[in-house]
Design a protein around this motif. Structure first.
Motif, PDB file in Angstrom:
ATOM      1  N   SER A 268       3.008  30.238   8.322  1.00 26.19           N
ATOM      2  CA  SER A 268       3.970  29.191   7.988  1.00 26.19           C
ATOM      3  C   SER A 268       3.483  28.366   6.803  1.00 26.19           C
ATOM      4  N   GLU A 269       2.211  27.987   6.829  1.00 27.35           N
ATOM      5  CA  GLU A 269       1.664  27.185   5.727  1.00 27.35           C
ATOM      6  C   GLU A 269       1.663  27.973   4.418  1.00 27.35           C
ATOM      7  N   GLN A 270       1.366  29.255   4.499  1.00 22.95           N
ATOM      8  CA  GLN A 270       1.344  30.085   3.294  1.00 22.95           C
ATOM      9  C   GLN A 270       2.744  30.264   2.722  1.00 22.95           C
ATOM     10  N   TYR A 271       3.728  30.468   3.602  1.00 20.23           N
ATOM     11  CA  TYR A 271       5.122  30.585   3.141  1.00 20.23           C
ATOM     12  C   TYR A 271       5.576  29.276   2.483  1.00 20.23           C
ATOM     13  N   LYS A 272       5.185  28.145   3.081  1.00 26.09           N
ATOM     14  CA  LYS A 272       5.565  26.843   2.531  1.00 26.09           C
ATOM     15  C   LYS A 272       4.955  26.623   1.149  1.00 26.09           C
ATOM     16  N   MET A 273       3.752  27.128   0.939  1.00 22.60           N
ATOM     17  CA  MET A 273       3.114  27.007  -0.366  1.00 22.60           C
ATOM     18  C   MET A 273       3.915  27.764  -1.430  1.00 22.60           C
ATOM     19  N   VAL A 274       4.476  28.906  -1.022  1.00 20.76           N
ATOM     20  CA  VAL A 274       5.310  29.685  -1.952  1.00 20.76           C
ATOM     21  C   VAL A 274       6.562  28.889  -2.315  1.00 20.76           C
ATOM     22  N   VAL A 275       7.175  28.248  -1.297  1.00 20.89           N
ATOM     23  CA  VAL A 275       8.366  27.422  -1.529  1.00 20.89           C
ATOM     24  C   VAL A 275       8.035  26.262  -2.463  1.00 20.89           C
ATOM     25  N   GLN A 276       6.894  25.614  -2.214  1.00 22.95           N
ATOM     26  CA  GLN A 276       6.481  24.473  -3.034  1.00 22.95           C
ATOM     27  C   GLN A 276       6.193  24.872  -4.480  1.00 22.95           C
ATOM     28  N   SER A 277       5.895  26.135  -4.707  1.00 24.14           N
ATOM     29  CA  SER A 277       5.642  26.615  -6.065  1.00 24.14           C
ATOM     30  C   SER A 277       6.937  26.784  -6.854  1.00 24.14           C
TER      31      SER A 277
END
Length: 225
Positions: A16-25
């Protein structure tokens, strides 16, 4: 990538945290939000799962996996809000509108409208009565179709940009009669419920439910889709 591997390894919090980092990018896609929804569903975070499924649906409203998982998540929401029924053709029209994005309907409108002008121009310049009748009927038909496509593009734009929807994130949210903590409680909502935001006043949102009920809740209780 690494987020998908974390999910496959059942490390859902990490995924979840890794997916969110992609979104934040700055990257967005239906698949990305769908994966985020799945990770949070596995973690038991119902409101977050529904939020990301809804975001995925907004990008691709025809994906069967997204629709199925969203339906599954919604079945676990405490609040069972009825939907005010429309005439069948209105429901059919709204479903059709949501099959494609605003740009698609706008391009269709432009193409058919220009085609109608071409047909009417030929009707005006040609002298053959048979051809004139053909191009007149074709031109008027395309003109009417272009008007319908304009309405569809406008309706889709309203869904995408104007009509703001949100998910209730607080476990219990007391909906008020006015934008004030001292105002009367009118009903209660629980996490995962989808609402439409009507307006914002001093840190409060007026919300509308699909059954027609409305009231006020603090902005912090909601996450916009």
């Amino acid at each position: 990538g690494t987020a998908n591997q974390s999910y496959q390894d059942a490390q859902y919090e990490k995924a979840s945290e890794q997916y969110k980092m992609v979104v934040q990018s700055g990257f967005e896609s239906a698949a990305l939000y769908y994966n985020l929804g799945n990770a949070n569903f596995q973690l038991g975070k119902l409101a977050e799962a529904i939020l990301y499924y809804e975001k995925a649906k907004k990008i691709d409203p025809t994906d069967k996996d997204i629709l199925y998982n969203l339906k599954l998540a919604n079945s676990r929401v405490v609040d069972k809000i009825e939907v005010i029924p429309n005439f069948f053709f209105i429901d059919w029209y709204l479903e059709l509108v949501q099959l494609k994005g605003t740009d698609f309907w706008a391009y269709c409108f432009s193409f058919i409208f220009i085609t109608s002008l071409l047909f009417l121009g030929l009707y005006y310049y040609l002298s053959n009565r048979s051809y004139k009748k053909l191009f007149f009927v074709s031109g008027i038909s395309c003109l009417l179709l272009s008007f319908l496509l304009y309405l569809m593009a406008n309706a889709r734009y309203n869904i995408e940009q104007v009509q703001q929807q949100a998910i209730v994130f607080s476990e219990n949210s007391y909906i008020k009669s006015a934008p004030s903590a001292s105002s009367q409680d009118v009903f209660i909502l629980h996490e995962g419920t989808k609402v439409t935001i009507l307006e914002e006043v001093d840190g409060w949102n007026e919300i509308l439910l699909t059954d027609g009920k409305r009231g006020w809740t603090e902005i912090t209780n909601l996450e916009a889709i």
